[in-house]
Design an enzyme around this catalytic site. Structure first.
Site, PDB file in Angstrom:
ATOM      1  N   LYS A   7       0.842  -1.205   0.000  1.00  0.00           N
ATOM      2  CA  LYS A   7       0.000   0.000   0.000  1.00  0.00           C
ATOM      3  C   LYS A   7       0.877   1.254   0.000  1.00  0.00           C
ATOM      4  O   LYS A   7       0.664   2.176  -0.803  1.00  0.00           O
ATOM      5  CB  LYS A   7      -0.924  -0.009   1.223  1.00  0.00           C
ATOM      6  CG  LYS A   7      -1.875   1.178   1.277  1.00  0.00           C
ATOM      7  CD  LYS A   7      -2.572   1.302   2.635  1.00  0.00           C
ATOM      8  CE  LYS A   7      -3.689   0.289   2.818  1.00  0.00           C
ATOM      9  NZ  LYS A   7      -4.939   0.688   2.115  1.00  0.00           N
ATOM     10  N   ARG A  57      -3.317   2.747   8.718  1.00  0.00           N
ATOM     11  CA  ARG A  57      -3.590   1.457   8.067  1.00  0.00           C
ATOM     12  C   ARG A  57      -2.336   0.605   7.969  1.00  0.00           C
ATOM     13  O   ARG A  57      -1.244   1.119   7.783  1.00  0.00           O
ATOM     14  CB  ARG A  57      -4.068   1.679   6.626  1.00  0.00           C
ATOM     15  CG  ARG A  57      -5.408   2.321   6.494  1.00  0.00           C
ATOM     16  CD  ARG A  57      -5.676   2.505   4.994  1.00  0.00           C
ATOM     17  NE  ARG A  57      -6.511   3.664   4.756  1.00  0.00           N
ATOM     18  CZ  ARG A  57      -7.756   3.601   4.286  1.00  0.00           C
ATOM     19  NH1 ARG A  57      -8.289   2.431   4.016  1.00  0.00           N
ATOM     20  NH2 ARG A  57      -8.445   4.699   4.083  1.00  0.00           N
ATOM     21  N   GLY A  94      -7.750  -7.384   4.417  1.00  0.00           N
ATOM     22  CA  GLY A  94      -8.663  -7.530   5.544  1.00  0.00           C
ATOM     23  C   GLY A  94      -8.101  -8.282   6.726  1.00  0.00           C
ATOM     24  O   GLY A  94      -8.779  -8.511   7.722  1.00  0.00           O
ATOM     25  N   MET A 145      -5.317  -7.520   8.638  1.00  0.00           N
ATOM     26  CA  MET A 145      -4.805  -6.708   9.751  1.00  0.00           C
ATOM     27  C   MET A 145      -5.718  -5.510   9.986  1.00  0.00           C
ATOM     28  O   MET A 145      -6.767  -5.379   9.367  1.00  0.00           O
ATOM     29  CB  MET A 145      -3.373  -6.279   9.437  1.00  0.00           C
ATOM     30  CG  MET A 145      -2.414  -7.468   9.490  1.00  0.00           C
ATOM     31  SD  MET A 145      -0.722  -7.000   9.102  1.00  0.00           S
ATOM     32  CE  MET A 145      -0.871  -6.552   7.381  1.00  0.00           C
ATOM     33  N   ARG A 163      -3.499  -1.264  -6.311  1.00  0.00           N
ATOM     34  CA  ARG A 163      -2.652  -2.453  -6.216  1.00  0.00           C
ATOM     35  C   ARG A 163      -3.045  -3.411  -7.329  1.00  0.00           C
ATOM     36  O   ARG A 163      -4.135  -3.281  -7.901  1.00  0.00           O
ATOM     37  CB  ARG A 163      -2.809  -3.120  -4.848  1.00  0.00           C
ATOM     38  CG  ARG A 163      -4.219  -3.567  -4.570  1.00  0.00           C
ATOM     39  CD  ARG A 163      -4.350  -4.113  -3.159  1.00  0.00           C
ATOM     40  NE  ARG A 163      -5.755  -4.375  -2.842  1.00  0.00           N
ATOM     41  CZ  ARG A 163      -6.205  -4.577  -1.621  1.00  0.00           C
ATOM     42  NH1 ARG A 163      -5.395  -4.496  -0.577  1.00  0.00           N
ATOM     43  NH2 ARG A 163      -7.483  -4.829  -1.410  1.00  0.00           N
ATOM     44  N   HIS A 220      -4.151 -41.776   0.349  1.00  0.00           N
ATOM     45  CA  HIS A 220      -4.631 -42.581  -0.778  1.00  0.00           C
ATOM     46  C   HIS A 220      -5.758 -41.877  -1.504  1.00  0.00           C
ATOM     47  O   HIS A 220      -5.745 -41.727  -2.732  1.00  0.00           O
ATOM     48  CB  HIS A 220      -5.098 -43.946  -0.243  1.00  0.00           C
ATOM     49  CG  HIS A 220      -5.661 -44.831  -1.300  1.00  0.00           C
ATOM     50  ND1 HIS A 220      -7.008 -44.920  -1.551  1.00  0.00           N
ATOM     51  CD2 HIS A 220      -5.047 -45.641  -2.192  1.00  0.00           C
ATOM     52  CE1 HIS A 220      -7.206 -45.773  -2.549  1.00  0.00           C
ATOM     53  NE2 HIS A 220      -6.031 -46.220  -2.952  1.00  0.00           N
ATOM     54  N   ARG A 244       5.392 -49.309 -14.324  1.00  0.00           N
ATOM     55  CA  ARG A 244       6.057 -49.777 -13.100  1.00  0.00           C
ATOM     56  C   ARG A 244       5.604 -51.198 -12.796  1.00  0.00           C
ATOM     57  O   ARG A 244       4.402 -51.472 -12.795  1.00  0.00           O
ATOM     58  CB  ARG A 244       5.699 -48.862 -11.930  1.00  0.00           C
ATOM     59  CG  ARG A 244       6.333 -49.292 -10.626  1.00  0.00           C
ATOM     60  CD  ARG A 244       6.087 -48.275  -9.525  1.00  0.00           C
ATOM     61  NE  ARG A 244       4.714 -48.299  -9.060  1.00  0.00           N
ATOM     62  CZ  ARG A 244       4.225 -47.463  -8.160  1.00  0.00           C
ATOM     63  NH1 ARG A 244       4.995 -46.531  -7.647  1.00  0.00           N
ATOM     64  NH2 ARG A 244       2.972 -47.531  -7.785  1.00  0.00           N
ATOM     65  N   GLU A 299      13.484 -43.928  -5.021  1.00  0.00           N
ATOM     66  CA  GLU A 299      12.498 -43.563  -4.003  1.00  0.00           C
ATOM     67  C   GLU A 299      12.946 -43.961  -2.606  1.00  0.00           C
ATOM     68  O   GLU A 299      12.178 -43.871  -1.650  1.00  0.00           O
ATOM     69  CB  GLU A 299      11.129 -44.164  -4.334  1.00  0.00           C
ATOM     70  CG  GLU A 299      11.147 -45.666  -4.576  1.00  0.00           C
ATOM     71  CD  GLU A 299       9.776 -46.199  -5.042  1.00  0.00           C
ATOM     72  OE1 GLU A 299       8.764 -45.571  -4.749  1.00  0.00           O
ATOM     73  OE2 GLU A 299       9.761 -47.262  -5.688  1.00  0.00           O
ATOM     74  N   SER A 345      13.465 -42.408 -12.240  1.00  0.00           N
ATOM     75  CA  SER A 345      12.276 -41.605 -11.998  1.00  0.00           C
ATOM     76  C   SER A 345      12.154 -41.449 -10.484  1.00  0.00           C
ATOM     77  O   SER A 345      12.038 -42.439  -9.763  1.00  0.00           O
ATOM     78  CB  SER A 345      11.051 -42.292 -12.581  1.00  0.00           C
ATOM     79  OG  SER A 345       9.911 -41.495 -12.337  1.00  0.00           O
ATOM     80  N   GLY A 351      10.610 -41.162  -7.159  1.00  0.00           N
ATOM     81  CA  GLY A 351       9.329 -41.380  -6.488  1.00  0.00           C
ATOM     82  C   GLY A 351       9.386 -40.578  -5.203  1.00  0.00           C
ATOM     83  O   GLY A 351       9.760 -41.089  -4.158  1.00  0.00           O
ATOM     84  N   THR A 352       9.054 -39.316  -5.308  1.00  0.00           N
ATOM     85  CA  THR A 352       9.295 -38.434  -4.159  1.00  0.00           C
ATOM     86  C   THR A 352       8.287 -38.628  -3.042  1.00  0.00           C
ATOM     87  O   THR A 352       8.511 -38.143  -1.944  1.00  0.00           O
ATOM     88  CB  THR A 352       9.334 -36.964  -4.597  1.00  0.00           C
ATOM     89  OG1 THR A 352       8.225 -36.709  -5.454  1.00  0.00           O
ATOM     90  CG2 THR A 352      10.628 -36.672  -5.344  1.00  0.00           C
ATOM     91  N   ASN A 353       7.178 -39.331  -3.291  1.00  0.00           N
ATOM     92  CA  ASN A 353       6.297 -39.641  -2.163  1.00  0.00           C
ATOM     93  C   ASN A 353       7.041 -40.548  -1.186  1.00  0.00           C
ATOM     94  O   ASN A 353       7.183 -40.236   0.000  1.00  0.00           O
ATOM     95  CB  ASN A 353       5.035 -40.377  -2.625  1.00  0.00           C
ATOM     96  CG  ASN A 353       4.188 -39.547  -3.563  1.00  0.00           C
ATOM     97  OD1 ASN A 353       4.377 -38.338  -3.656  1.00  0.00           O
ATOM     98  ND2 ASN A 353       3.270 -40.182  -4.243  1.00  0.00           N
ATOM     99  N   ASP A 354       7.518 -41.669  -1.700  1.00  0.00           N
ATOM    100  CA  ASP A 354       8.235 -42.602  -0.838  1.00  0.00           C
ATOM    101  C   ASP A 354       9.557 -42.002  -0.371  1.00  0.00           C
ATOM    102  O   ASP A 354       9.967 -42.211   0.769  1.00  0.00           O
ATOM    103  CB  ASP A 354       8.500 -43.916  -1.578  1.00  0.00           C
ATOM    104  CG  ASP A 354       7.382 -44.918  -1.327  1.00  0.00           C
ATOM    105  OD1 ASP A 354       6.328 -44.472  -0.846  1.00  0.00           O
ATOM    106  OD2 ASP A 354       7.569 -46.105  -1.583  1.00  0.00           O
ATOM    107  N   CYS A 398       8.051 -38.803 -10.695  1.00  0.00           N
ATOM    108  CA  CYS A 398       6.664 -39.230 -10.860  1.00  0.00           C
ATOM    109  C   CYS A 398       5.914 -39.210  -9.544  1.00  0.00           C
ATOM    110  O   CYS A 398       4.818 -39.714  -9.448  1.00  0.00           O
ATOM    111  CB  CYS A 398       6.600 -40.614 -11.501  1.00  0.00           C
ATOM    112  SG  CYS A 398       7.360 -41.899 -10.513  1.00  0.00           S
ATOM    113  N   TYR A 445      12.175 -34.472 -17.173  1.00  0.00           N
ATOM    114  CA  TYR A 445      10.723 -34.291 -17.219  1.00  0.00           C
ATOM    115  C   TYR A 445      10.113 -34.443 -15.833  1.00  0.00           C
ATOM    116  O   TYR A 445      10.738 -34.983 -14.926  1.00  0.00           O
ATOM    117  CB  TYR A 445      10.068 -35.281 -18.196  1.00  0.00           C
ATOM    118  CG  TYR A 445      10.124 -36.719 -17.740  1.00  0.00           C
ATOM    119  CD1 TYR A 445       9.152 -37.244 -16.888  1.00  0.00           C
ATOM    120  CD2 TYR A 445      11.146 -37.562 -18.162  1.00  0.00           C
ATOM    121  CE1 TYR A 445       9.213 -38.561 -16.457  1.00  0.00           C
ATOM    122  CE2 TYR A 445      11.209 -38.879 -17.750  1.00  0.00           C
ATOM    123  CZ  TYR A 445      10.238 -39.372 -16.879  1.00  0.00           C
ATOM    124  OH  TYR A 445      10.297 -40.666 -16.455  1.00  0.00           O
TER     125      TYR A 445
END
Lengths: 901, 901
Positions: B26, B96, B105, B107, B340, B455, B629, B764, B783, B785-788, B850, B870
């Site tokens: 602001k 303000r 809104g 603060m 803004r 899941h 897989r 993974e 590849s 497996g970033t979850n695991d 993946c 990728y």
């Protein structure tokens, strides 16, 4: 051009004793003895590289190797003025395996090669000993037929026994030359039937076939298993020794024997061994004839005896180690057939190392390297009396060493009840934390599931109690209270024995004996170890009794006190459960405050008990550091099992029962459901508990510092190190440390005294290792929890892994169980990285390890390389760790010398 | 010396629009507008650094800042020839907040500061508008009392409403000056009662108190939550803007309004906004009076309207973005109070970005950066019609976006039955793989447990289906088939609606609308994105329908086909279970061969089905790579639940029932027990299955290659990439690769055609990342497996983590849920290390991701940095990934320019 064949004989050898890589142990020994001018029958060794090429070449002998050993054979024939296959002056040889590392009896041997019908006849005629001649032929055909042609031994024995029976004989020696000829004919027709070919009569063909068969025996099942168990690489291959035969069975002036320069069972310095006159080596071993003590040889052939003593004494001095030797006397003349460093028991190893150092044969540093750390186990636990026969029912994993004899029980409660009056062995499918009271009273534990670091294994090793784990053959039926092994059913109250050092489950009451771990030699060795190691050694101990044991075994502090075991005690569990029942989620602030108040009330009851625990530990370890880990396990471990509650409720409902019990169970199930996790190992545990419920950490910190202050007032020096588990981010540690520091200053103010303390963390998650630099900004020490670190690095639960690990180790995907031996490539990499980055951010960071690996010699070496300050292990493994640490330091300082030289 | 206060007014400002860090959004806007010569009421801004110092100073204003803003105040008074507290020429100001990032809104704001009793009276006399004067005073006391003195709003409103009631009025405007005076008196006595002090009459004291209160509002709960949700750092602090008041409520020629330069809902280029004459800002927002469309202003005050259009058009050009502005007209004269960049919906963001680029206002590269990738979600899923009111019952996690309206069902089977005729929403405590058939037919999923990668969340995002997960307020009673939220009970068949974009659970049937994702602007933006990104984008898809959707959304291949989903189909499960029943351990070779034969027989039944699956996928992706897989989940997922079997058996036994059913259940339980694991996530799954049971890998490989060959014969180009999961050691991969290669050559020979294929692995496990160099010797692609990988790196199960993650994020231990946003410090470090070491050992290694992170813009940036080839994500996130990848490339190429400049 590379050399594949090395001859020895006539006073000199092409190789020498240092060439074990090339010649194998036996070949190197023969070369060394030859060079030393000892009476060794001449021969030649085909190098291990030849074996490797043989396999690479598709199990065919490369032409250039074959022609090289032909030359050596020519030389041998010339030296002895004998010729393979010449009936007039026949050369007979033995063909033996010999790998770099001794693998006694695992691979194949062929004796008397070179004999055939004609030569046997010629022998018979020339020696006037036709029995010997035909028996040699008979033995050769049998051995060759079995080893080279793959015909089962039994089929030969059937023919042999058939002839004996036909003639009504009892002893082999009753057989006449004619009988032996008949047997030979039978053997030959067996060979023809089995192989479709005549038994090869050309000794050169025999030799080629025998050499290849010995190569192939490198991969027989026995040998492969032995290598796996002894962590010997498959890539080494075996050498083949072709050596002129000498005969101990040439009549009354011939004989053969084996011996040790010192007693391999006790370590006593005595000439130890046995022999038989008119016999070949196998007769000594087979047990058909009873061998005679070696001292008797002096009476029979004093010259040979004296020569043997003189030679073996020289060999011991030369090799600076106990020698295990084989000799043959052929018509009065002594020949040395083998010498190697003798295998020995743990007590013997210690005694021999220390005495040899005292005799000046070894330096104390060399003596330290002569004892396998694991061998000390035998000095620390009651052991099976191996002199008595036992009936082995099954084999499991040797999870915690020592022998145990007791009556079988199937529940922890039964263990407590029956254990009051009798020794009991607790048999479970697997143990869980609330079996702890039963495990404490049992003398041994047997489980059908779980690996070397399963709950049962870890806890029993901590207790120094015998355990056989993961015994898959054992079907444990806890409901019917019976143990089934094959067709054998063992009921509650039956006696069994366990040998935790080998994994054997033994029927009935086996005999055991108590070792003496405080013997002079043991103490001397430990003193040398302590003088030479760089790594500190602490113990994992939760109670004063274990702490005192640890101290007695030389621990320099406690590296891990697990406080959760303290929560399971009978008088405490209700308070713990009351606290957990108040671990409920709510968005309502008022309700949340009510729950917290309830939790605090329960914790307040536990406070004095925990304080007493810690006081006891500090007192036991007076002056030494005590690392206390805050509460770690998932809370549901303190409650009844979910599925059991579900069953109990369903059964009550099926019976249309109502009332207070049912609704109480349902309330309990609700809480258990709330805490239920699919993967508790990856759930609400470790410092996550202390962050969700800071009052738990607060109570534990208060108990620690109140106890420490009370100690100080009584003149006991408490050195607490508060350890926060399962940290993955520096902020978790910062939040918990804030609580610990605040409580410490509150307590110090109230008590009017202060004690020094440290706050540090476990490094047991890859996330922690990978952000160790940040974490060290808050942590005053690191302690690697390599059990969990291995679990998460490999994504492998140690409670579920038994089957997978077995398959992986047997398929050689892993060199060893990563829970038993620290994986250097991945877990070790994290360990080194975290130590380095941690110290970069805090130079004085103290770094230790408190996972099970802390007591494993190979893992201790990785720790030493990574520059850790100390290892911590079970009290009973402390001496092992002390020795392993010393060995690692000695080896590394030797390497330094080599590197700088 | 550092500067803390910046004034603006009289045509110039000390700051400018680039100083958002210092002045907040602001303050920077006011400075910029002032410098541009726009009519902005003068004032000054206290910098964000002042706020930080205020907190560091223990919530007290540092003296040097107070004296600096006093000087600015003096300057302001001089400029306007007014004075704070002078009844003759009183200065009134607004106070303000204004942080770097807009937090609308969140603060606090105080208007009319400077008024007091005397000044109100003077105002009343001078302006002849006593109602305005006393109402201004009344409003100020209320606002100050609430914001600064912490007195609840309701207590002021009670007094206000009391006066109205007493006088029988309905509208606020009916209140006479005398009424307002009474109310003021009431307000003052309320303040005295609550604070024990008189309401402060000194405007300088008021100002000091107001500034501090605005600082403090940085940490109010609303603001803190907003920051957490929008990932704004707590460390920034807010600036405070003190600005001369202008009054829109000074009579008929005064007014106030807000507007946008383009429609923020649709993106249409139209002057958009609303205003009210004789009103203050809050009246426009409060809904008491209905504001008028901004076009009406032209009729009322053409000059002001034209000036406003001219100014806002200039502002849009200047900022190159849609402006969200506030203005006030005081007695005919226009003042700009704020400008803004305007917040907008997803469709509007796309339209505005593309149109501005076409207008030449932006380059296409700049346009790409103007759309938040996540906003594309709104163009891809049916969405809630926000113009209709809804009744929100509860809020959960916005797990999968889009709106869903349907009838509640509680089991997958019920979903299938009822789903045939009606839209259904499946409500579960949590979903499990065998709910998949129910999830497929449901229009939306609601769960009470589980996080953003539970899941339910993962599967629904894959299906592009709405899901609200982890809705803790929802108590799901699956037995009674009811859902309880607070006191509200929802039964099977009741209508509910879900807004998966916000996590709202809505009562009854909400209105939804279909978006048009193929509109011209969307396609244009995507074209620009594709031209500028370096990362490839693939999709995770298991069935042809999803693959086709993915392709429609621009996927360049399939990065993950999970074959396990194919095993759950009704006609397949019996074969799968038959196979599993034969997964038994035995030491007996004969028995083992029998079991294997049985497994192979069951797999043979599955082969043609799998082949058909793969054929369909290859056909859908003709010419594009398809990564398949091999089987990954623990086998017990395909069997009934252990505890349910235990209960069923116990109940039958309690009822003393016997017979075939009971013994069948018992046999089943035995198998389930054999497979039971404490931590299945760390158990027998992934390639471990293929190593224990190679015939599974064999069957899958056969299905893949047979399908690929069949495709080739029909002119379809199949490009299979076979992916081995959960590898931790290169030898695991080598063993599985051997099987795949062997089967491939068998199939090629049989079919008489060959297809190109790759064999690679998931990375993974930390163990895999830490030995990536070795693994790349066998792997043709990685590849992540970033979850695991996140699970194991943090030791945190994503199925159990909801509660812990909430606490950790709210306590700021983590900046975000590591399952939603890739942790760059630890998981990202492993990702970079593995990519680097993998490529060092195999230069052409293809590397992708993946895990769920493949569709998250912040995570995509980490992937781009690491140099991945990728990302692969849910089909419906493909456009998001394409845009995020382009943004990352554009930003990094801009960085390169800066770095080299």
């Amino acid at each position: 051009m590379e050399k594949y064949v090395y001859f020895f004989g006539g006073g000199k050898a092409e190789g020498d004793g240092a060439m074990k890589d090339v010649l194998g142990g036996k070949g190197a020994g023969l070369a060394e003895m030859t060079n030393a001018g000892l009476p060794v029958p001449p021969g030649f060794t085909i190098a291990t590289s030849g074996c490797r090429l043989y396999f690479e070449n598709g199990n065919r002998m490369p032409e250039f190797i074959a022609s090289e050993y032909q030359q050596a054979l020519d030389w041998l024939e010339k030296l002895l003025a004998q010729e393979l296959g010449d009936p007039a002056r026949p050369l007979l040889v033995s063909v033996r395996s010999g790998a770099k590392f001794s693998m006694p009896g695992m691979m194949d041997t062929i004796l008397n090669l070179g004999i055939n019908d004609k030569i046997a006849e010629a022998f018979a005629a020339r020696t006037g000993n036709p029995r010997w001649a035909y028996d040699s032929d008979r033995r050769f055909i049998q051995m060759f037929g079995n080893v080279v042609l793959d015909i089962p031994k039994e089929e030969f024995e059937r023919i042999f026994d058939g002839q004996k029976k036909k003639r009504g004989f009892k002893l082999d020696t009753e057989l006449a030359p004619e009988d032996l000829k008949q047997i030979i004919a039978g053997y030959k027709s067996l060979v023809r039937k089995k192989t479709g070919k005549d038994f090869p009569q050309d000794p050169r063909v025999q030799l080629a076939m025998a050499i290849e068969a010995v190569f192939r025996s490198w991969y027989n099942e026995r040998a492969a298993t032995y290598r796996r168990m002894n962590k010997i690489s498959d890539d080494l291959g075996t050498a083949v020794n072709v050596q002129a035969m000498v005969f101990g069975n040439m009549g009354a002036t011939s004989g053969t024997g084996v011996g040790f320069t010192r007693n391999p069972a006790t370590g006593e310095k005595e000439f130890y061994g046995e022999f038989l006159m008119n016999a070949q080596g196998e007769d000594v071993v087979s047990g058909v004839r009873t061998p005679v003590h070696i001292s008797e040889l002096e009476k029979i052939n004093r010259a040979a005896y004296n020569q043997l003593r003189e030679i073996t004494t020289r060999l011991e001095k030369h090799y600076k180690d106990v020698q295990d030797f084989e000799f043959t006397i052929q018509e009065g003349k002594l020949y040395m057939l083998q010498t190697r460093n003798g295998k020995r028991t743990g007590p013997a190893a210690v005694k021999i190392a220390v005495e040899m150092a005292k005799e000046g044969l070894l330096t104390p540093l060399e003596a330290l390297l002569r004892v396998e750390p694991e061998q000390l186990n035998q000095l620390l636990h009651p052991v099976l009396d191996e002199s008595k026969p036992v009936k082995v029912l099954a084999k499991g994993l040797p999870a915690s060493p020592g022998a145990a004899v007791g009556r079988v029980v199937f529940t922890a409660d039964d263990a407590v009840t029956r254990g009051k009056t009798q020794p009991v062995i607790l048999v479970r499918a697997e143990t869980v934390p609330d079996d702890i009271h039963g495990m404490e009273v049992a003398v041994g534990i047997l489980t059908s599931r779980g690996g070397m670091t399963s709950h049962a294994a870890v806890v029993t090793r901590g207790m120094g109690k015998s355990c056989v784990a993961g015994c898959a053959e054992a079907e444990v039926d806890e409901k019917r209270k019976q143990l089934r092994i094959g067709s054998k059913v063992i009921k509650e109250g039956d006696w069994i024995s366990l040998d935790g050092s080998t994994g054997r489950v033994i029927e009935g009451k086996a005999s055991t004996r108590e070792p003496d771990p405080t013997s002079g030699d043991f103490a001397t060795l430990m003193k040398w170890a302590d003088e030479n190691r760089e790594l500190g050694v602490r113990a994992n101990a939760d109670i004063p009794r274990d702490a005192l044991a640890a101290r007695r075994y030389g621990a320099e502090g406690i590296g891990l006190c697990r406080t959760e075991h303290m929560f399971f005690a009978k008088e405490r569990l209700p308070h713990v459960q009351r606290m957990i029942m108040a671990c409920k989620d709510t968005a309502d602030a008022k309700e949340a405050a009510k729950y917290e108040k309830e939790r605090r009330a329960a914790l307040l009851k536990l406070l004095p008990m925990q304080r007493k625990d810690f006081f006891g530990l500090f007192e036991a370890m007076d002056g030494l550091p005590v690392t206390i880990r805050t509460l770690d396990p998932p809370l549901h471990e303190f409650l009844p099992k979910r599925e059991e509650l579900m069953v109990e409720i369903a059964v009550l409902e099926a019976k249309r029962q109502k009332g207070a019990k049912l609704s109480k169970l349902k309330r309990l199930l609700e809480v258990v459901e709330g805490l239920h996790e699919f993967n508790p190992m990856l759930g609400l545990r470790g410092c996550r508990l202390g962050i969700m419920y800071p009052e738990i950490t607060e109570m534990q910190a208060r108990a620690i510092f109140e106890a420490a202050c009370d100690c100080k007032k009584k003149g006991i020096e408490a050195k607490p190190e508060v350890m926060i588990p399962l940290v993955g981010d520096v902020k978790e540690l910062a939040l918990q440390k804030e609580i610990v520091n605040r409580v410490a200053s509150e307590v110090f103010k109230k008590k009017g005294v202060e004690v020094d303390y440290l706050v540090g963390t476990m490094i047991e998650l890859p996330a922690a290792a990978l952000s160790a630099g940040e974490i060290a900004r808050e942590a005053e020490f690191f302690s690697f929890g390599t059990n969990d670190l291995t679990q998460t690095t490999f994504g492998l639960s140690r409670d579920d892994c038994g089957k997978i690990i077995n398959v992986y180790v047997s398929q050689k995907i892993w060199p060893a169980d990563p829970f038993a031996v620290l994986d250097p490539k991945r877990v070790g990499r994290l360990l080194k990285l975290a130590t380095k980055e941690g110290r970069e951010s805090r130079a004085k960071l103290k770094v230790g390890i408190c996972g099970e690996h802390g007591g494993d010699p190979a893992s201790i070496e990785v720790c030493a390389e990574a520059g850790l300050d100390y290892v911590s292990c079970s009290p009973y493994r402390v001496p092992i760790a002390r020795l392993a640490a010393a060995q690692s330091a000695v080896k590394r300082s030797a390497e330094k010398v080599y590197t700088t030289a």
